[in-house]
Enzyme design. Structure first.
Site, PDB file in Angstrom:
ATOM      1  N   ASP A   4      -0.076  -6.824  -0.816  1.00 41.23           N
ATOM      2  CA  ASP A   4       1.068  -5.925  -0.940  1.00 41.23           C
ATOM      3  C   ASP A   4       0.748  -4.750  -1.861  1.00 41.23           C
ATOM      4  OD1 ASP A   4       3.979  -5.460  -0.540  1.00 41.23           O
ATOM      5  OD2 ASP A   4       4.076  -5.752  -2.707  1.00 41.23           O
ATOM      6  N   GLU A  19      -1.671  -3.365   2.378  1.00 40.71           N
ATOM      7  CA  GLU A  19      -0.589  -2.418   2.663  1.00 40.71           C
ATOM      8  C   GLU A  19      -0.761  -1.210   1.753  1.00 40.71           C
ATOM      9  OE1 GLU A  19       4.076  -1.555   1.894  1.00 40.71           O
ATOM     10  OE2 GLU A  19       2.791  -2.624   0.513  1.00 40.71           O
TER      11      GLU A  19
END
Ligand code: CA
Length: 486
Positions: free
Chosen positions: A231, A261
């Site tokens: 993340d 990400e």
């Protein structure tokens, strides 16, 4: 060609009833039959909002739904035992499982600490706007409900570089703690985008790095996951994950699948991250998502020949993980940029029936988003997945020749005589396109398996045909026998 297909097995608005891990266990066979090769699970640790937390507001990495903390034992998705059971059930069906790793911030500290801090400008984090001041920060994590089980480390302000709240004055601002400054090699949005939210993990602090590494070893041994989704990597020192991933690789004896990400529409920023993180991490193709977004909202004026322009799948295809929408782009979320319904099949065709990139299919597109009244994409998506899984052979030849209407063929190969397909799509008026599938297919009749256009196309001596498409639609032509067989 290894026809990987990943399911993002959650959306933001799943009900907070602690049943999701059980649901996934029950659906393992269904996922297998749909053709998925891997399942990406949401973050499994206890978040600061307890049972309501999606997992991205991390409170305790070691609480996977086992301890009475934040007013709940299970997480939004269930208990630790149910989580481990779901992983096992999916893996037993031959599916890989990817865990979501959130290493940018912690939230929901147990106690405050008095600490010196400097305020930075909200939209220019290179610019300090206060003298050193004393604040009361929520930075001490003692995890009283866990009582030191698995690991008794207490997190304090020393592990963090920033917070956004001073309890003493009740003021919200970007506070840098101590005299630490920010990590240098991060995204340059807001001048320096190290700080996102909560207690920002300080990756220049040795103990922070050690603790995350210890946890990684514990977690990997416990869960036996096959890969990781990382993340918010643009907010974390770009080379931070290198050692963490090398250690995990060594412990397991092979390299996990890893996708990061990095939320940016800037192809160059993504390429820079791939370089800086040593080509260990693939990235979501965010620019491609934004091309889909633009195309779906531009009323037919988007130049379809440029659908792959400035994307990662165009410049670094082996490191591109393609997707249409996700839990952040869905309606009401932080990065809302939902692909309009009429273009969903276009977009999924553009990720599922291409050689480049590893496609991820979003839960909300497969099962719908009831709270937002979003319907599943439906049988067309199932068909696309089936085509990728069972018909995806040969070479890809592009006919990106018209600003509204593009097409390509997959030639099929000599080993799979019923393979071969011709794909055509438009964001404008109905059209047709001459394309050559291959001479293996001469004289064969092709039909649109999506059923949008009912014309039969008979290929000539060289395997060439003229394939039509209706207004604003997609048609996928396969051999009539194959289409009928289903
Ligand atoms: Ca950070």
């Amino acid at each position: 060609m290894e026809n990987k297909m990943i399911l993002q097995a959650f959306e933001w608005e799943l009900s907070a009833d602690a049943t999701h891990w059980q649901n996934l266990t029950e659906k393992a066979q269904e996922f297998k039959e749909m053709g998925f090769s891997a399942i990406w699970l949401p973050p499994a640790y206890k978040g600061s909002k307890g049972i309501q937390d999606t997992g991205y507001g991390v409170y305790d990495y070691y609480d996977l739904g086992e301890f009475d903390q934040k007013e709940t034992i299970p997480t939004k998705y269930g208990t630790k035992e149910e989580y481990l059971q779901a992983i096992k059930a999916l893996q037993e069906k031959g599916l890989e499982v990817y865990a979501d790793i959130v290493f940018n911030h912690l939230l929901g500290a147990d106690e405050t600490e008095t600490v010196s801090a400097v305020q930075y400008k909200e939209n220019d984090r290179t610019n300090a706007v206060s003298e050193e001041e004393t604040i009361e920060a929520w930075t001490k994590f003692t995890f009283p409900g866990r009582k030191g089980k698995y690991n008794d480390y207490i997190w304090t302000w020393k592990n963090f570089s920033g917070v956004d709240y001073d309890e003493r004055t009740k003021s919200h601002a970007i506070y840098n703690l101590g005299d630490k400054g920010w990590e240098n090699d991060v995204d340059k949005e807001e001048g320096n985008f190290d700080y996102l939210m909560g207690c920002d993990l300080d990756m220049e602090n040795t103990e922070t790095v050690e603790q995350l590494d210890k946890w990684g070893k514990w977690y990997q041994e416990l869960t036996n996951v096959d890969g990781y989704r990382l993340d918010a990597v643009k907010h974390i020192q770009f080379d931070y994950y290198v050692d963490w991933l090398l250690h995990r690789t060594k412990e397991r004896g092979n390299a996990p699948f890893v996708v990061g990400e990095y939320w940016s529409n800037d192809q160059k920023a993504l390429e820079n991250y791939l370089d800086s993180s040593g080509n260990l991490i693939s990235l979501f193709d965010v620019p491609l998502h934004y091309n889909f977004y633009e195309a779906s909202h531009s009323d037919g004026t988007f130049d379809m020949r440029k659908i792959f322009s400035n994307t990662l799948v165009d410049s670094r295809e082996d490191y591109a993980v393609t997707f249409v929408d996700n839990h952040d782009t869905q309606k009401g979320q932080s990065l809302e940029s939902w692909i309009d319904g009429w273009f969903k099949v276009h977009a999924y065709t553009l990720i599922l029936l291409r050689k480049q990139g590893i496609p991820v299919i979003f839960w909300g597109d497969v099962y719908g988003i009831p709270t937002e009244e979003v319907s599943p994409v439906g049988k067309d998506l199932e068909l696309l997945m089936k085509l990728r899984k069972s018909m995806y052979f040969g070479n890809q030849v592009d006919y990106f020749t018209d600003s509204n209407c593009i097409g390509w063929v997959l030639t099929g190969d000599g080993k799979h005589l019923d393979s071969g397909m011709a794909i055509i799509m438009t964001n404008g008026a109905s059209q047709e396109k001459e394309m050559t599938v291959s001479a293996f297919h001469k004289g064969k009749t092709f039909v649109d398996i999506l059923g949008n256009n009912d014309q039969k196309v008979v290929l000539d001596e060289n395997g060439k045909g003229t394939f039509p498409v209706n207004d604003g639609q997609v048609s996928i032509y396969v051999q009539e026998e194959w289409a009928r067989r289903d």
